[in-house]
Design an enzyme around this catalytic site. Structure first.
Site, PDB file in Angstrom:
ATOM      1  N   ASN A  95       0.841  -1.195   0.000  1.00 28.72           N
ATOM      2  CA  ASN A  95       0.000   0.000   0.000  1.00 28.72           C
ATOM      3  C   ASN A  95       0.882   1.254   0.000  1.00 28.72           C
ATOM      4  OD1 ASN A  95      -1.627   2.151   0.662  1.00 28.72           O
ATOM      5  ND2 ASN A  95      -2.905   0.988   2.078  1.00 28.72           N
ATOM      6  N   CYS A  98      -2.737   4.839   0.457  1.00 31.61           N
ATOM      7  CA  CYS A  98      -3.843   5.288   1.314  1.00 31.61           C
ATOM      8  C   CYS A  98      -3.726   6.804   1.526  1.00 31.61           C
ATOM      9  CB  CYS A  98      -3.807   4.551   2.652  1.00 31.61           C
ATOM     10  SG  CYS A  98      -5.183   4.992   3.698  1.00 31.61           S
ATOM     11  N   ASN A 163      -6.125   3.200  -5.587  1.00 32.06           N
ATOM     12  CA  ASN A 163      -6.625   3.348  -4.229  1.00 32.06           C
ATOM     13  C   ASN A 163      -7.636   4.504  -4.252  1.00 32.06           C
ATOM     14  OD1 ASN A 163      -6.891   3.411  -1.335  1.00 32.06           O
ATOM     15  ND2 ASN A 163      -4.874   2.475  -1.198  1.00 32.06           N
ATOM     16  N   THR A 164      -8.111   4.905  -3.118  1.00 33.24           N
ATOM     17  CA  THR A 164      -9.180   5.908  -3.080  1.00 33.24           C
ATOM     18  C   THR A 164      -8.676   7.312  -3.451  1.00 33.24           C
ATOM     19  OG1 THR A 164      -8.719   6.095  -0.733  1.00 33.24           O
ATOM     20  CG2 THR A 164     -10.574   4.703  -1.368  1.00 33.24           C
TER      21      THR A 164
HETATM   22  C1  LIG Z   1     -13.484   1.207   4.039  1.00 30.43           C
HETATM   23  C2  LIG Z   1     -12.318   1.053   3.131  1.00 30.43           C
HETATM   24  C3  LIG Z   1     -11.105   0.629   3.641  1.00 30.43           C
HETATM   25  C4  LIG Z   1      -9.988   0.493   2.799  1.00 30.43           C
HETATM   26  N1  LIG Z   1      -8.799   0.058   3.320  1.00 30.43           N
HETATM   27  C5  LIG Z   1      -7.741  -0.135   2.512  1.00 30.43           C
HETATM   28  C6  LIG Z   1      -6.516  -0.634   3.026  1.00 30.43           C
HETATM   29  O1  LIG Z   1      -6.382  -0.928   4.206  1.00 30.43           O
HETATM   30  N2  LIG Z   1      -5.478  -0.795   2.164  1.00 30.43           N
HETATM   31  C7  LIG Z   1      -5.591  -0.505   0.823  1.00 30.43           C
HETATM   32  O2  LIG Z   1      -4.630  -0.690   0.065  1.00 30.43           O
HETATM   33  N3  LIG Z   1      -6.753  -0.012   0.312  1.00 30.43           N
HETATM   34  C8  LIG Z   1      -7.814   0.164   1.114  1.00 30.43           C
HETATM   35  N4  LIG Z   1      -8.997   0.651   0.598  1.00 30.43           N
HETATM   36  C9  LIG Z   1      -9.074   1.011  -0.841  1.00 30.43           C
HETATM   37  C10 LIG Z   1      -9.711  -0.109  -1.671  1.00 30.43           C
HETATM   38  O3  LIG Z   1      -8.960  -1.288  -1.587  1.00 30.43           O
HETATM   39  C11 LIG Z   1      -9.840   0.311  -3.158  1.00 30.43           C
HETATM   40  O4  LIG Z   1      -8.562   0.551  -3.692  1.00 30.43           O
HETATM   41  C12 LIG Z   1     -10.706   1.557  -3.353  1.00 30.43           C
HETATM   42  O5  LIG Z   1     -11.738   1.610  -2.397  1.00 30.43           O
HETATM   43  C13 LIG Z   1     -11.350   1.625  -4.747  1.00 30.43           C
HETATM   44  O6  LIG Z   1     -12.095   0.462  -5.045  1.00 30.43           O
HETATM   45  P1  LIG Z   1     -13.680   0.295  -4.776  1.00 30.43           P
HETATM   46  O7  LIG Z   1     -14.385   1.391  -5.527  1.00 30.43           O
HETATM   47  O8  LIG Z   1     -13.997  -1.093  -5.295  1.00 30.43           O
HETATM   48  O9  LIG Z   1     -13.876   0.398  -3.310  1.00 30.43           O
HETATM   49  C14 LIG Z   1     -10.114   0.798   1.416  1.00 30.43           C
HETATM   50  C15 LIG Z   1     -11.355   1.232   0.924  1.00 30.43           C
HETATM   51  C16 LIG Z   1     -12.455   1.368   1.752  1.00 30.43           C
HETATM   52  C17 LIG Z   1     -13.764   1.837   1.168  1.00 30.43           C
END
Ligand SMILES: Cc1cc2nc3c(=O)[nH]c(=O)nc-3n(C[C@H](O)[C@H](O)[C@H](O)COP(=O)(O)O)c2cc1C
Length: 333
Positions: A95, A98, A163-164
Site C-alpha cells: 500500500n 492510502c 486506491n481511493t
Molecule cells: C473502508 C475502506 C477501507 C480500505 N482500506 C484499505 C486498506 O487498508 N489498504 C488498501 O490498500 N486499500 C484500502 N482501501 C481502498 C480499496 O482497496 C480500493 O482501492 C478503493 O476503495 C477503490 O475500489 P472500490 O471502488 O472497489 O472500493 C479501502 C477502501 C475502503 C472503502
C-alpha cells in the site's frame, strides 16, 4: 491490510459517508460514492497471520495476497515481509496509496506521491520479498505512470490501481459541520464506489500503456475502482488488466456480489464468443490516441462521407456494372 504494530492504529466512528445519486440525498436513490477515513486494520498482526495460515490450509489451491504497509524503516519492512510470507501468502500487495491518516506517519500515499522515497522503499521491499509484489498506486497525483514506472523498475512484478481519491463528502447544512463528522470535526478521506470508476479506467489505461510500451516482457496489472457489475470488470480487462478487485461493492452488497460479477462477466464473454480472458484482455487499449489524431481521423472521415454523398463528379466516373449503387448515391431522399 496489515502492519507490524496494530497498537498504533486507532480508528474513529463514524468513519464512512455516502453520496447518493439523488441531488437531495433521498435514501431511496442508489449510493454512487463512498468516503472512508478508516485506517489499516487495528487487529493484531498475529491474529491476521493465523487467519492467513488458516485460509491457505482450507483453500490450498486458491491465491492469497497479503496487503501490507509499514513506516519508513527498512528493518520494519523486512520483518513484516518475512512474517507475512511465512504465513503462506502467494504474493504481496504494497500500500503506497492510502490518502488519509497513514501519510501523517510517512506511510501510504506519502510514499506513492514521492518518487525518490518510493524508489528507496520499493528497493527495500523487492530485495527482501521472495513472492511476487504488486505496488498499489494512488490516483492523487498528476501522472500515475511516474510512480508506477519507478515501482516496476525497482523490481515489483506488478501494479494495483487505484486506491481511493482524496475527498470531502459534504457539509451538513444544518450543523455546518463536514462529513463524516467525528465529535464535530472531520478530515479529508478516500473516495470510492461507482463514482470513481471512470477515473480508475483512465488511470488503469495509462498504466496498461506504460507496461505495453516500456515493459514488453509483461508485468501484472490489477485494476480497482467502482466495480459493481461484471461489465465494470470487463471494461478493466479490455484495457489490459490481469485481475480485478472489488472493495466498496462488497461492503455494500455482501459476498454474494462476487457470484453476480462472475455470471455477468460470463454473459459478456458469451455475447462475443470469447472463451477465455486472454481472448479480450487489452482489446480496447489500441483505440486510445491523442486529440490531434482524433481531429485528423475526423477530417479524413468527413472527406470520405462527403465524397460518397456527392456521388459522381463526372460521367466518366460511372463504373459500368456499379451503376445501381452509383445512381442510389445521388438520390436525395
Ligand atoms: C473502508 C475502506 C477501507 C480500505 N482500506 C484499505 C486498506 O487498508 N489498504 C488498501 O490498500 N486499500 C484500502 N482501501 C481502498 C480499496 O482497496 C480500493 O482501492 C478503493 O476503495 C477503490 O475500489 P472500490 O471502488 O472497489 O472500493 C479501502 C477502501 C475502503 C472503502
Amino acid at each position: 491490510m496489515v502492519s507490524l504494530d496494530a497498537g498504533k492504529v486507532i480508528n474513529v466512528t463514524p468513519r464512512y459517508a455516502r453520496l447518493r445519486a439523488d441531488p437531495n440525498g433521498s435514501t431511496k436513490s442508489p449510493i454512487i460514492g463512498w468516503q472512508n477515513i478508516e485506517l489499516i486494520s487495528d487487529r493484531p498482526l498475529e491474529t491476521m497471520l493465523n487467519e492467513f495460515k488458516q485460509l491457505k490450509k482450507e483453500y490450498p489451491d486458491r491465491i492469497l495476497i497479503g496487503s501490507i504497509m509499514e513506516e519508513y524503516n527498512k528493518a520494519a519492512w523486512h520483518e513484516l515481509i518475512e512474517r507475512v510470507e511465512e504465513s503462506g501468502v502467494d504474493a504481496l500487495e504494497i500500500n503506497f496509496s492510502c490518502p488519509h491518516g497513514m501519510p501523517e506517519r510517512k506511510m501510504g500515499a506519502a510514499v506513492g506521491q514521492d518518487c525518490a522515497l518510493l524508489e528507496e522503499v520499493s528497493g527495500w521491499i523487492n530485495e527482501k520479498a521472495t513472492v511476487p509484489v504488486w505496488s498499489k498506486m494512488t490516483p492523487n497525483i498528476t501522472d500515475i505512470t511516474q510512480p508506477s514506472r519507478i515501482a516496476l523498475k525497482s523490481g515489483s512484478e506488478g501494479i494495483a490501481a487505484i486506491n481511493t481519491i482524496m475527498s470531502v463528502m459534504g457539509i451538513d447544512l444544518k450543523t455546518l459541520r463536514p462529513e463524516p463528522c467525528v465529535e464535530g470535526y472531520s478530515t479529508p478521506g478516500g473516495y470510492s464506489a461507482r463514482a470513481v470508476h471512470p477515473i480508475a479506467l483512465a488511470k488503469v489505461m495509462q498504466i496498461a500503456r506504460l507496461i505495453k510500451e516500456e515493459f514488453p516482457e509483461g508485468r501484472s496489472l490489477s485494476a480497482i475502482g467502482g466495480v459493481e457489475t461484471g461489465n465494470d470488470a470487463a471494461e478493466f480487462i479490455l484495457l489490459g488488466a490481469d485481475t480485478v478487485q472489488v472493495c466498496t461493492g462488497v461492503m455494500m452488497h455482501g459476498y454474494g456480489l462476487v457470484k453476480k460479477l462472475c455470471t455477468e462477466l460470463q454473459d459478456f464473454m458469451r455475447m462475443h464468443d470469447f472463451t477465455s480472458i486472454e481472448d479480450f484482455r487489452g482489446a480496447s487499449l489500441p483505440y486510445f490516441t491523442t486529440h490531434t489524431d482524433l481531429v485528423q481521423r475526423q477530417k479524413e472521415a468527413i472527406k470520405q462521407r462527403k465524397a460518397i454523398r456527392m456521388g459522381l463528379q463526372s460521367d466518366k466516373d460511372w463504373t459500368g456494372d456499379g451503376f445501381v449503387k452509383e445512381t442510389e448515391s445521388m438520390v436525395s431522399n
